[in-house]
Scaffold this motif. Structure first.
Motif, short mmCIF file in Angstrom:
data_model
loop_
_atom_site.label_atom_id
_atom_site.label_comp_id
_atom_site.label_asym_id
_atom_site.label_seq_id
_atom_site.Cartn_x
_atom_site.Cartn_y
_atom_site.Cartn_z
N ILE A 222 0.84 -1.20 0.00
CA ILE A 222 0.00 0.00 0.00
C ILE A 222 0.87 1.25 0.00
CG2 ILE A 222 -1.71 1.31 1.31
CD1 ILE A 222 -2.76 -1.34 2.41
N ILE A 223 1.84 1.28 0.91
CA ILE A 223 2.71 2.45 1.01
C ILE A 223 3.56 2.60 -0.24
CG2 ILE A 223 4.72 3.34 2.25
CD1 ILE A 223 3.48 2.43 4.81
N HIS A 224 4.13 1.50 -0.73
CA HIS A 224 5.02 1.59 -1.89
C HIS A 224 4.28 1.93 -3.18
CE1 HIS A 224 8.16 0.35 0.71
NE2 HIS A 224 7.84 -0.94 0.75
N LEU A 225 3.13 1.30 -3.41
CA LEU A 225 2.36 1.61 -4.62
C LEU A 225 1.89 3.06 -4.61
CD1 LEU A 225 0.21 -1.63 -5.09
CD2 LEU A 225 2.09 -0.84 -6.56
N THR A 226 1.47 3.55 -3.44
CA THR A 226 1.04 4.95 -3.33
C THR A 226 2.18 5.89 -3.65
OG1 THR A 226 -0.59 4.32 -1.65
CG2 THR A 226 -0.01 6.64 -1.79
N ALA A 227 3.38 5.58 -3.18
CA ALA A 227 4.54 6.42 -3.45
C ALA A 227 4.92 6.40 -4.93
CB ALA A 227 5.72 5.98 -2.59
N ILE A 228 4.91 5.22 -5.54
CA ILE A 228 5.23 5.12 -6.97
C ILE A 228 4.21 5.89 -7.79
CG2 ILE A 228 5.50 3.54 -8.93
CD1 ILE A 228 6.26 1.37 -6.77
N VAL B 113 -0.43 9.83 -10.61
CA VAL B 113 -1.65 9.04 -10.46
C VAL B 113 -2.07 9.12 -9.00
CG1 VAL B 113 -2.66 6.73 -10.51
CG2 VAL B 113 -1.15 7.49 -12.37
N GLU B 114 -3.27 9.60 -8.76
CA GLU B 114 -3.75 9.73 -7.38
C GLU B 114 -4.35 8.41 -6.91
OE1 GLU B 114 -3.63 11.97 -4.97
OE2 GLU B 114 -2.33 13.24 -6.20
N LEU B 115 -3.75 7.85 -5.87
CA LEU B 115 -4.31 6.69 -5.20
C LEU B 115 -4.70 7.10 -3.80
CD1 LEU B 115 -1.97 3.65 -6.06
CD2 LEU B 115 -4.12 4.28 -7.15
N SER B 116 -5.92 6.79 -3.41
CA SER B 116 -6.32 7.04 -2.03
C SER B 116 -6.26 5.73 -1.26
CB SER B 116 -7.74 7.60 -1.98
OG SER B 116 -8.69 6.59 -2.28
N LEU B 117 -6.17 5.83 0.04
CA LEU B 117 -6.16 4.63 0.87
C LEU B 117 -7.44 3.83 0.65
CD1 LEU B 117 -4.31 3.29 2.91
CD2 LEU B 117 -5.46 4.56 4.72
N CYS C 35 -8.04 6.76 14.03
CA CYS C 35 -7.27 6.81 12.76
C CYS C 35 -8.06 7.60 11.73
CB CYS C 35 -6.98 5.40 12.25
SG CYS C 35 -8.46 4.37 12.03
N PRO C 36 -8.19 8.93 11.90
CA PRO C 36 -9.00 9.72 10.97
C PRO C 36 -8.54 9.63 9.52
CG PRO C 36 -8.02 11.10 12.70
CD PRO C 36 -7.66 9.70 13.00
N ASP C 37 -7.24 9.41 9.30
CA ASP C 37 -6.73 9.29 7.94
C ASP C 37 -6.50 7.84 7.53
OD1 ASP C 37 -6.80 12.02 7.61
OD2 ASP C 37 -4.73 12.32 8.23
N GLY C 38 -6.97 6.93 8.37
CA GLY C 38 -6.96 5.52 7.99
C GLY C 38 -5.93 4.68 8.73
N GLU D 89 6.01 12.45 4.23
CA GLU D 89 4.55 12.49 4.31
C GLU D 89 4.05 11.31 5.12
OE1 GLU D 89 3.23 14.86 0.35
OE2 GLU D 89 3.64 12.73 0.05
N GLN D 90 2.78 11.36 5.49
CA GLN D 90 2.21 10.32 6.33
C GLN D 90 1.98 9.02 5.54
OE1 GLN D 90 1.29 10.46 10.01
NE2 GLN D 90 3.09 11.67 9.46
N ALA D 91 1.71 7.95 6.27
CA ALA D 91 1.58 6.63 5.66
C ALA D 91 0.53 6.58 4.57
CB ALA D 91 1.27 5.59 6.74
N ASP D 92 -0.59 7.27 4.78
CA ASP D 92 -1.66 7.22 3.78
C ASP D 92 -1.28 7.92 2.49
OD1 ASP D 92 -1.88 9.60 5.52
OD2 ASP D 92 -3.55 10.14 4.21
#
Length: 578
Positions: A278-284, A290-294, A389-392, A554-557
């Motif tokens: 999740i973290i790595h794909l979001t960073a890539i 490309v916007e990926l949300s949690l 966990c308001p941001d997930g 930046e944060q994990a999400d």
């Protein structure tokens, strides 16, 4: 490509230069025994390798690079190998994740600064693969990933043992007296018996599969064992293919589309992959705009069952997965269920559907069918929300205990994983099986680097009493080889004032995975009073890279990348200083 087109190649700004500049570039390269004919306009291919004896998963990549070189020469290119840093989780302190972004910066700048038309990325352990993809995406020159492959199956006393996964199991056996120190020492050598990365479906294997699912790695190449001759055959093929990609101008920006990331997210669910994806794909994704949300990682997988029966969720290992058909067999099954975008282009120049049209599943116990899956749809990674966990936050359901997925228990709070370890073996430790262990200050900024510490071992007294799992909540990560009912990536993290910082011993923590809830059962007024009294931790890193990291991560999400590295900076040729 015609002779006229050759002149537009990026490397020609160096090697076709006239006068003193051209002489400098060519003559110094010739001290390696290169003849003048290799500067005739052929594609110059960089081979970025993270080979290092300090990163055991990557130590063999020097040999893989030689196979890539053969392929580049065969296709008429000029291969030039160069080193990058290696981020091996097994040795680096405080965590290799602290250095993923640094490696991504290095890869990006090395590619851009040098006379390269394309690049082959050689990675091994779990952070090197996303770091290289992040760096290459930000330059956007033709690139193909070649991962180093998993180790052979571990073997101990007639059973298969998995790297990482059995570390946790053996630790529990040691604490409960089921295993001696001598037996544990012997088992170490049985677990890692060849070159390669973890052979469980940990983060290294997961990210190799993600590179293939994204279309950045040749079909089938994620799973070949490191010591299988077909790993070298694949590397040689990649060397040939990158030369073709230069001619076709097939760049990461054409491959890494929104559809590619949706494919990868669903494939990760099907293989029972690591939460770290999740973290790595979001960073890539952030590097290519490309916007990926949690939430994507929850919604896109609800219809996807777990098809692969591998540790830590199942019983087999990557060697079995490879010979059962590997990732092409999984993707073909998902395509048959209309769960993937089959038209997505890949490094082959062909689509996902074309790459997998002849894929064969050889063993249906290792790779199951959609109509008879290893685990049903809805049992993959879940994204949780709530006042804690308001941001997930995330949990890997397939590695958790079903009876704990709905749970309420009193918190036992620790301000660091080290604080927990100090008391975990104390027979007087005041916890029971209903307690929720809360570990904080293990996030991107707080540790720093968001280490794989969330699945702390159970208290020794409970292990001896037969307890096998407890709910644990943390703002850090968990190794993809790990297991247990562990809530991870709580965002915002405690160190920046996230609600995890406000939890006190005894507070009721409510976990309701079916309804995607993680909540602290404390009224808002009391939480507001606690927030007024909260003070931010003292900055521990006044200078150096750790300071840069804590100031900009930046944060994990959001993928824990640096905000200033989001997006592509392109491959414009730097100015000539000669």
């Amino acid at each position: 490509m015609t002779d006229g087109q050759k002149s537009i190649r990026r490397s020609q700004a160096w090697f076709a230069a006239r006068g003193r500049s051209g002489m400098v570039y060519r003559s110094w390269m010739r001290n390696q025994g290169l003849g003048h004919e290799v500067f005739d306009g052929r594609p110059v291919i960089g081979i970025a390798t993270s080979a290092s004896e300090l990163a055991p998963c990557n130590a063999h990549l020097t040999h893989v690079a030689e196979a890539v070189k053969r392929g580049v020469w065969q296709a008429g290119g000029l291969p030039l190998q160069f080193p990058t840093m290696a981020t091996g989780e097994t040795l680096m302190r405080p965590t290799a994740m602290l250095y993923r972004n640094l490696m991504a910066m290095e890869v990006e700048e090395l590619i851009r600064a040098n006379p390269l038309d394309g690049v082959v990325l050689l990675s091994g352990c779990d952070k090197t693969t996303p770091a290289m993809l992040m760096g290459a995406a930000s330059v956007d020159l033709p690139a193909v990933m070649v991962t180093g492959g998993p180790m052979l199956n571990g073997k101990y006393r007639g059973q298969d043992v998995g790297s990482g996964t059995h570390v946790w199991k053996f630790e529990e056996d040691l604490k409960t007296g089921r295993m001696t120190e001598e037996e544990c020492f012997f088992a170490e050598g049985c677990m890692a018996r060849s070159h390669g990365h973890c052979m469980t479906m940990g983060t290294a294997s997961t990210m190799a599969c993600m590179a293939e699912a994204l279309g950045m790695q040749l079909p089938g190449s994620a799973a070949w064992p490191a010591v299988d001759s077909r790993r070298m055959e694949t590397a040689q093929t990649a060397g040939r293919r990158i030369v073709g990609m230069v001619g076709e101008e097939l760049r990461p920006s054409r491959i890494l589309t929104r559809e590619a990331f949706e494919n990868a997210i669903r494939v990760n669910a099907a293989i029972g992959g690591s939460t770290n994806a999740i973290i790595h794909l979001t960073a890539i994704a952030g590097r290519v705009g490309v916007e990926l949300s949690l939430q994507d990682f929850d919604e896109l997988v609800r219809a996807v069952p777990t098809l692969v029966n591998l540790m830590p969720s199942g019983k087999y290992l990557m060697e079995d997965f490879c010979y059962a058909g590997g990732l092409p067999a999984v993707m073909a099954e998902l395509l048959g269920g209309k769960l993937l975008h089959g038209g997505q282009v890949t490094v082959t120049g062909r689509t996902i559907a074309q790459n997998t049209e002849n894929a064969e599943r050889v063993d249906s116990d290792v790779i199951t069918r959609l109509d008879a899956p290893f685990q049903p749809a809805g049992t993959g990674i879940a994204v949780l929300r709530g006042n804690l966990c308001p941001d997930g936050a995330v949990i890997k359901q397939s590695a958790a205990s079903p009876h704990l997925l709905t749970h309420c228990g009193p918190a036992r709070v620790f301000d660091s994983p080290e604080a927990y370890h100090e008391v975990a073996d104390d027979p007087e430790f005041d916890v029971d099986e209903n307690t929720v262990i809360v570990i904080r200050n293990a996030g991107p900024k707080g540790y720093p680097g968001m280490p794989e510490v969330s699945n702390v071992p159970l208290p020794a007294k409970l292990l001896k009493a037969g307890v096998t799992d407890m709910v644990r909540v943390c703002d850090g990560r968990m190794s993809g080889t790990g297991y247990g009912t562990v809530v991870l990536h709580v965002a915002p993290e405690a160190a920046v004032g996230g609600p995890l910082a406000l939890v006190r011993d005894g507070d009721p923590v409510v976990l309701d995975v079916p309804n995607r809830i993680l909540r602290l059962d404390v009224d808002d007024a009391e939480l507001a009073r606690r927030r007024q009294a909260w003070t931010a931790p003292t900055e521990r890193h006044p200078s150096g890279y750790a300071w840069l990291y804590t100031q900009h991560v930046e944060q994990a999400d959001r993928g824990a990348d640096f905000g200033f590295l989001r997006g592509s900076r392109g491959h414009e040729v730097p100015r000539d200083s000669h």
